[in-house]
Design an enzyme around this catalytic site. Structure first.
Site, short mmCIF file in Angstrom:
data_model
loop_
_atom_site.label_atom_id
_atom_site.label_comp_id
_atom_site.label_asym_id
_atom_site.label_seq_id
_atom_site.Cartn_x
_atom_site.Cartn_y
_atom_site.Cartn_z
N HIS A 9 -0.96 -1.31 -3.13
CA HIS A 9 -1.00 -2.36 -3.78
C HIS A 9 -1.81 -2.32 -4.83
O HIS A 9 -3.21 -2.17 -4.63
CB HIS A 9 -0.33 -3.72 -3.17
CG HIS A 9 -0.03 -4.76 -4.25
ND1 HIS A 9 0.03 -5.22 -4.84
CD2 HIS A 9 1.73 -4.85 -3.95
CE1 HIS A 9 0.80 -5.78 -5.21
NE2 HIS A 9 1.86 -5.85 -4.86
N ASP A 12 7.00 -4.54 1.29
CA ASP A 12 7.94 -3.31 1.53
C ASP A 12 8.21 -2.51 2.98
O ASP A 12 9.37 -2.20 3.34
CB ASP A 12 8.22 -2.74 1.05
CG ASP A 12 8.48 -3.69 -0.84
OD1 ASP A 12 8.95 -4.13 -0.93
OD2 ASP A 12 7.87 -3.12 -1.48
N1 ACO Z 1 0.25 6.44 0.37
C1 ACO Z 1 -0.89 7.62 -0.11
N2 ACO Z 1 -2.25 7.18 -1.17
C2 ACO Z 1 -2.03 6.31 -1.71
C3 ACO Z 1 -0.89 5.42 -1.89
C4 ACO Z 1 0.03 5.73 -0.40
N3 ACO Z 1 1.53 4.61 -0.35
N4 ACO Z 1 -1.03 4.36 -2.27
C5 ACO Z 1 -2.46 4.78 -2.99
N5 ACO Z 1 -2.95 5.68 -2.93
C6 ACO Z 1 -3.86 6.58 -2.88
C7 ACO Z 1 -3.66 7.25 -4.29
O1 ACO Z 1 -4.16 9.04 -4.33
C8 ACO Z 1 -4.79 7.16 -5.11
O2 ACO Z 1 -5.75 7.82 -4.55
P1 ACO Z 1 -7.37 8.29 -5.61
O3 ACO Z 1 -7.96 7.65 -6.11
O4 ACO Z 1 -7.99 9.81 -4.49
O5 ACO Z 1 -6.92 9.50 -6.40
C9 ACO Z 1 -5.28 5.76 -4.28
O6 ACO Z 1 -5.16 5.32 -3.10
C10 ACO Z 1 -5.22 4.44 -5.97
O7 ACO Z 1 -3.75 4.44 -6.47
P2 ACO Z 1 -3.45 4.42 -7.99
O8 ACO Z 1 -2.25 5.17 -7.32
O9 ACO Z 1 -4.55 5.08 -8.60
O10 ACO Z 1 -3.34 2.78 -7.18
P3 ACO Z 1 -2.23 1.61 -7.80
O11 ACO Z 1 -2.80 0.34 -8.25
O12 ACO Z 1 -2.03 2.46 -9.13
O13 ACO Z 1 -0.59 1.96 -7.23
C11 ACO Z 1 0.66 1.22 -5.70
C12 ACO Z 1 -0.60 0.62 -5.88
C13 ACO Z 1 1.66 1.95 -6.58
C14 ACO Z 1 1.69 0.43 -5.09
C15 ACO Z 1 0.83 2.25 -4.99
O14 ACO Z 1 0.22 1.81 -4.06
C16 ACO Z 1 2.24 3.43 -4.25
O15 ACO Z 1 2.25 4.29 -4.70
N6 ACO Z 1 2.11 2.47 -2.94
C17 ACO Z 1 3.67 3.33 -2.56
C18 ACO Z 1 4.90 2.50 -3.39
C19 ACO Z 1 4.58 1.22 -2.62
O16 ACO Z 1 4.61 0.60 -1.89
N7 ACO Z 1 4.66 0.50 -3.84
C20 ACO Z 1 5.48 -1.40 -3.35
C21 ACO Z 1 4.24 -2.07 -4.10
S1 ACO Z 1 5.15 -3.89 -4.00
C22 ACO Z 1 6.06 -4.24 -4.49
O17 ACO Z 1 6.05 -3.89 -5.77
C23 ACO Z 1 6.58 -4.82 -4.76
#
Ligand code: ACO
Length: 427
Positions: free
Chosen positions: A305, A362
């Site tokens: 998140h 979710d």
């Molecule tokens: N699975 C694997 N790796 C992940 C995940 C995941 N679900 N989420 C983040 N990471 C990793 C990224 O690859 C990144 O790694 P790095 O630093 O080596 O590049 C690091 O964790 C940080 O991730 P970011 O994408 O920079 O974090 P951000 O805060 O921008 O993203 C997000 C948050 C979009 C929710 C992300 O965690 C994601 O895509 N999760 C899956 C989708 C999801 O469940 N969304 C629901 C959000 S809640 C809502 O809207 C109600």
């Protein structure tokens, strides 16, 4: 902390005020920075930028805290009705008994749609995604309710807000009915907000519909858990769209469009699809490895998140609700076993620990909604229905904020500098 922040650019020094809220990090007030220093700040995705003041919702992502007007989300999810939470978000305090009765009466008297709106549905293909229908129909409300669109009048704003909260279950249920070719079911105002929605979705005109209290309670919790989440992407979209003074119904349609994306509201659909694809606990290690592989775009949906770097407090309530609903319906779903196991494995894995990736709201909601009987493409529509309360509360707050301005982000330009036009035969 000091009440001024200083910024040095070359040999010039600039001072900015530091502002404090009632909780959470202080903010550096950079409103005058461009005028004084001639520079912008750069923050794609607004990871370090507070775009507004708000007194509605507070999140401490490191501690896993979510408060609405000061009240913890788990207390609201356990003890309050959705109408109480809606009143709280809109008005700032929990309603007294007479206030709650009046508010509930008002909302239930706005549940019907203008009859002509049903013809809009018939213009859609039967296989249209419910979010496509929601965007279209909610945007179309702007062509129907002209007596509540003077946004400078607080009374009209409240009427538009009540209409949106009241009509959204009817709109979402009609989208579902249309997709399966059943007749629309009109609202029934002696039912609760969630009971009425369940009846409009799963009832048919040919026979009476009995609302199951366990399912009604699960829906109540799901709606409360999704009601608001401070300045998330769809709420910021509603604020940005409305900052120009645009029609409130059209602005909520913009919020729905943003929420549709898989990184936001579409994640519960994606999480359930992923759990179904994994299929059984033995295949989990393969998917964990893929999630960790930098070359593979796959991510564990329902994990991670932008704000929570700890367990999402909403996910805990969801997990409990999933167990209750499956138990009530007598369903033994391997998807829930896969979800539980995946959570346990991921929470012990160094990659997820280091990056502070925990289940979000979710992760379990799809399991519950699917057990209740919603097709996956309705999940985001339910999220939009519940989030409408937050959108209208934030919209009202923004319009009455004296600091409110049209939203106009700046940019770091990287395109070509000025060059002369070349006629087509000379290029
Ligand atoms: N699975 C694997 N790796 C992940 C995940 C995941 N679900 N989420 C983040 N990471 C990793 C990224 O690859 C990144 O790694 P790095 O630093 O080596 O590049 C690091 O964790 C940080 O991730 P970011 O994408 O920079 O974090 P951000 O805060 O921008 O993203 C997000 C948050 C979009 C929710 C992300 O965690 C994601 O895509 N999760 C899956 C989708 C999801 O469940 N969304 C629901 C959000 S809640 C809502 O809207 C109600």
């Amino acid at each position: 902390m000091a009440d001024k922040a200083s910024l040095t650019i070359g040999d010039r020094n600039f001072e900015c005020d530091i502002l404090s809220g009632s909780a959470g990090p202080d903010v550096i007030d950079i409103r005058k920075l461009y005028g004084q220093a001639g520079v912008f700040t750069y923050d794609p995705g607004f990871t370090s930028t507070a775009a507004c003041q708000s007194a509605i919702t507070y999140i401490d992502g490191d501690e896993g805290v979510l408060l609405h007007r000061g009240y913890p989300i788990d207390q609201l999810a356990e003890q309050s009705t959705f109408m109480e939470v809606a009143y709280l978000l809109l008005n700032g305090d929990l309603p007294k008994q007479d206030e709650l009765e009046k508010f509930t009466y008002t909302i239930t008297r706005h549940t019907m749609l203008h009859e002509q709106l049903s013809t809009f549905y018939r213009g859609f293909r039967r296989d249209a995604h419910p979010m496509a229908i929601m965007c279209g129909v909610v945007g179309a409300l702007s062509a129907f309710y002209h007596d509540s669109t003077d946004i400078t009048d607080p009374k009209q704003r409240m009427i538009a807000s009540h209409r949106l909260i009241a009509k959204m279950p009817t709109i979402a249920a009609m989208a579902y009915k249309y997709s399966i070719g059943q007749p629309f079911v009109y609202p029934q105002n002696d039912l609760s907000y969630t009971g009425n929605f369940l009846r409009m979705t799963f009832g048919v005109p040919a026979e009476p519909y009995e609302v199951d209290p366990v399912i009604e309670n699960a829906m109540r919790r799901i709606f409360i858990l999704h009601a608001d989440h401070e300045q998330n992407a769809s709420t910021s979209t509603v604020r940005l769209a409305s900052s120009s003074g645009a029609n409130p119904f059209a602005c909520i349609a913009a919020g729905i469009a943003c929420l549709w994306g898989p990184a936001h509201g579409g994640a519960n659909e994606a999480a359930l699809n992923m759990l179904r694809e994994i299929g059984r606990p033995e295949r989990i290690p393969e998917y964990i490895a893929r999630a960790k592989d930098k070359e593979d775009p796959f991510r564990l949906m329902g994990f991670g998140h932008r704000v929570y770097k700890n367990y999402d407090p909403r996910a805990k309530v969801m997990q409990k609700t999933a167990e209750e609903v499956l138990d009530r319906l007598g369903i033994s779903d391997p998807v829930l076993d896969t979800a539980r196991e995946l959570e346990q494995i991921a929470l012990k894995d160094d990659y997820f620990i280091e990056k502070k990736l925990y289940p979000n709201v979710d992760f379990y909601s799809g399991v519950i909604l699917s057990a209740i009987g919603f097709p996956t493409d309705m999940f985001t529509a339910l999220f939009a229905l519940a989030r409408t309360v937050g959108w209208v509360a934030q919209w009202n707050e923004m319009i009455s904020d004296p600091d409110q301005k049209i939203g106009r982000p700046r940019q770091l330009y990287t395109g070509p500098t000025q060059r002369d036009y070349v006629p087509v035969d000379q290029r």
